[in-house]
Design an enzyme around this catalytic site. Structure first.
Site, PDB file in Angstrom:
ATOM      1  N   GLU A 153      34.836  36.505  44.464  1.00 23.21           N
ATOM      2  CA  GLU A 153      34.914  36.460  43.333  1.00 23.21           C
ATOM      3  C   GLU A 153      35.784  35.266  42.672  1.00 23.21           C
ATOM      4  O   GLU A 153      36.960  35.140  42.810  1.00 23.21           O
ATOM      5  CB  GLU A 153      35.746  37.640  42.915  1.00 23.21           C
ATOM      6  N   ARG A 218      40.197  42.045  28.631  1.00 21.30           N
ATOM      7  CA  ARG A 218      40.154  43.171  29.800  1.00 21.30           C
ATOM      8  C   ARG A 218      40.206  44.456  29.617  1.00 21.30           C
ATOM      9  O   ARG A 218      40.723  45.142  30.277  1.00 21.30           O
ATOM     10  CB  ARG A 218      41.247  42.632  30.935  1.00 21.30           C
ATOM     11  N   GLU A 247      35.963  47.323  35.726  1.00 26.31           N
ATOM     12  CA  GLU A 247      37.511  46.844  36.153  1.00 26.31           C
ATOM     13  C   GLU A 247      38.261  46.490  34.927  1.00 26.31           C
ATOM     14  O   GLU A 247      38.273  45.217  34.567  1.00 26.31           O
ATOM     15  CB  GLU A 247      37.247  45.730  37.113  1.00 26.31           C
TER      16      GLU A 247
HETATM   17  C1  LER Z   1      39.561  41.625  41.151  1.00 25.84           C
HETATM   18  O1  LER Z   1      38.331  42.057  40.887  1.00 25.84           O
HETATM   19  C2  LER Z   1      40.205  40.697  40.127  1.00 25.84           C
HETATM   20  O2  LER Z   1      39.403  40.405  38.984  1.00 25.84           O
HETATM   21  C3  LER Z   1      41.364  40.129  39.961  1.00 25.84           C
HETATM   22  O3  LER Z   1      41.734  40.097  38.587  1.00 25.84           O
HETATM   23  C4  LER Z   1      42.324  40.950  40.436  1.00 25.84           C
HETATM   24  O4  LER Z   1      43.576  40.389  40.462  1.00 25.84           O
HETATM   25 MN    MN Z   2      37.310  41.473  39.106  1.00 24.02          MN
END
Ligand code: LER
Ligand code: MN
Length: 270
Positions: A153, A218, A247
């Site tokens: 990621e 977010r 998330e």
């Molecule tokens: C984890 O999926 C992520 O997006 C990070 O920002 C976690 O710190």
């Molecule tokens: Mn993430």
């Protein structure tokens, strides 16, 4: 495309972007009641969730496991794949491998997010990228042996100074020649780093292995100012059939975040 929602079992991650907290059974029941296809779990370690118990919870609720996070390796155990200390790097690789082994029992990938760390001081950027590449190479072998995928990621600039965009992620993986590593496209990080989210997804194409479905701030999709229509259109165009996994911060509360997510998933994914 399929819907998923996150459940964190890591008290040290409190304040982080997870919808449900602490109680996996309650999180699974709530996710199933709202009609999610899957849960994405953030465990403190590989032994925190007994595979038989997880299997029963998923089956009882008609859910799949979308992915398993490894971030507790950092937030709880202070492990990093780019630590200056070789012993810490080895432990970090072993931690990720153990989560991959658990996730693979459920045909789910593990995620490398914060475990990638940052470059700093004596660990210059080229050295950190070499450490990260060497770790991903070993983890790619493990993924291949397990017949599973590993998700890497790219994070925004406030969380890592290694790789911030999907494009840089594609270049990095292509140069390494990994077979079983795909990119996790987190729409929140991308909102900070990409020039255009839809174009970035189109360019990354087959490298996109998972999506974190988050709005600009977010919060749940629909509670910020991201335009999801062109993003979903780009995912359709590249033939993406994986998860859009929430998330996101549990704001104003977990239930509202989950309900808003699934409502907007249904609105945009037809
Ligand atoms: C984890 O999926 C992520 O997006 C990070 O920002 C976690 O710190
Ligand atoms: Mn993430």
């Amino acid at each position: 495309m399929k819907s998923a929602v996150t459940v964190s079992l890591v008290p040290e991650a409190r304040g982080g972007p997870f919808v449900y907290w602490d109680d996996l059974a309650a999180g699974c029941r709530a996710a199933a009641a709202l009609g999610f296809d899957a849960v994405e779990v953030f465990p403190p370690g590989p032994d925190a969730v007994a595979p038989d118990a997880l299997r029963a919870l998923l089956d009882d609720n008609g859910l799949s496991l979308a992915a398993v996070g490894t971030g507790a390796g950092w937030v709880k155990h202070k492990l990093s794949l780019t630590s200056p200390d070789a012993a810490v790097r080895d432990k970090a690789v072993a931690f990720v491998q153990s989560i991959m082994t658990l996730a693979a029992k459920f045909d789910a990938p593990a995620i490398i997010g914060s475990m990638q760390g940052k470059w700093d001081g004596a660990v210059t950027k080229p050295i950190a990228l070499r450490y990260l590449g060497s770790a991903l190479f070993k983890l790619d072998e493990h993924a291949h042996d397990l017949g599973t995928t590993l998700l890497y990621e790219p994070l925004n600039r406030y969380e890592t100074n290694l790789i911030n965009t999907l494009g840089d992620g594609v270049q990095f993986l292509a140069a390494l020649g990994t077979r079983s590593v795909k990119l996790l496209a987190d729409l929140y990080h991308m909102n900070i780093e990409e020039t255009n989210l839809a174009d970035a997804l189109r360019s990354a194409g087959p490298y996109v292995g998972h999506v974190h479905f988050a709005d600009s701030n977010r919060r749940a999709a629909g509670l910020g100012h991201t335009d999801f229509a062109p993003i979903v259109a780009a995912l359709v165009e590249i033939g993406y059939t994986g998860y859009l996994s929430a998330e996101v911060l549990p704001l104003p509360d977990s239930d509202t975040a989950a309900r808003t997510t699934i409502a907007n998933f249904r609105k945009y994914v037809t």
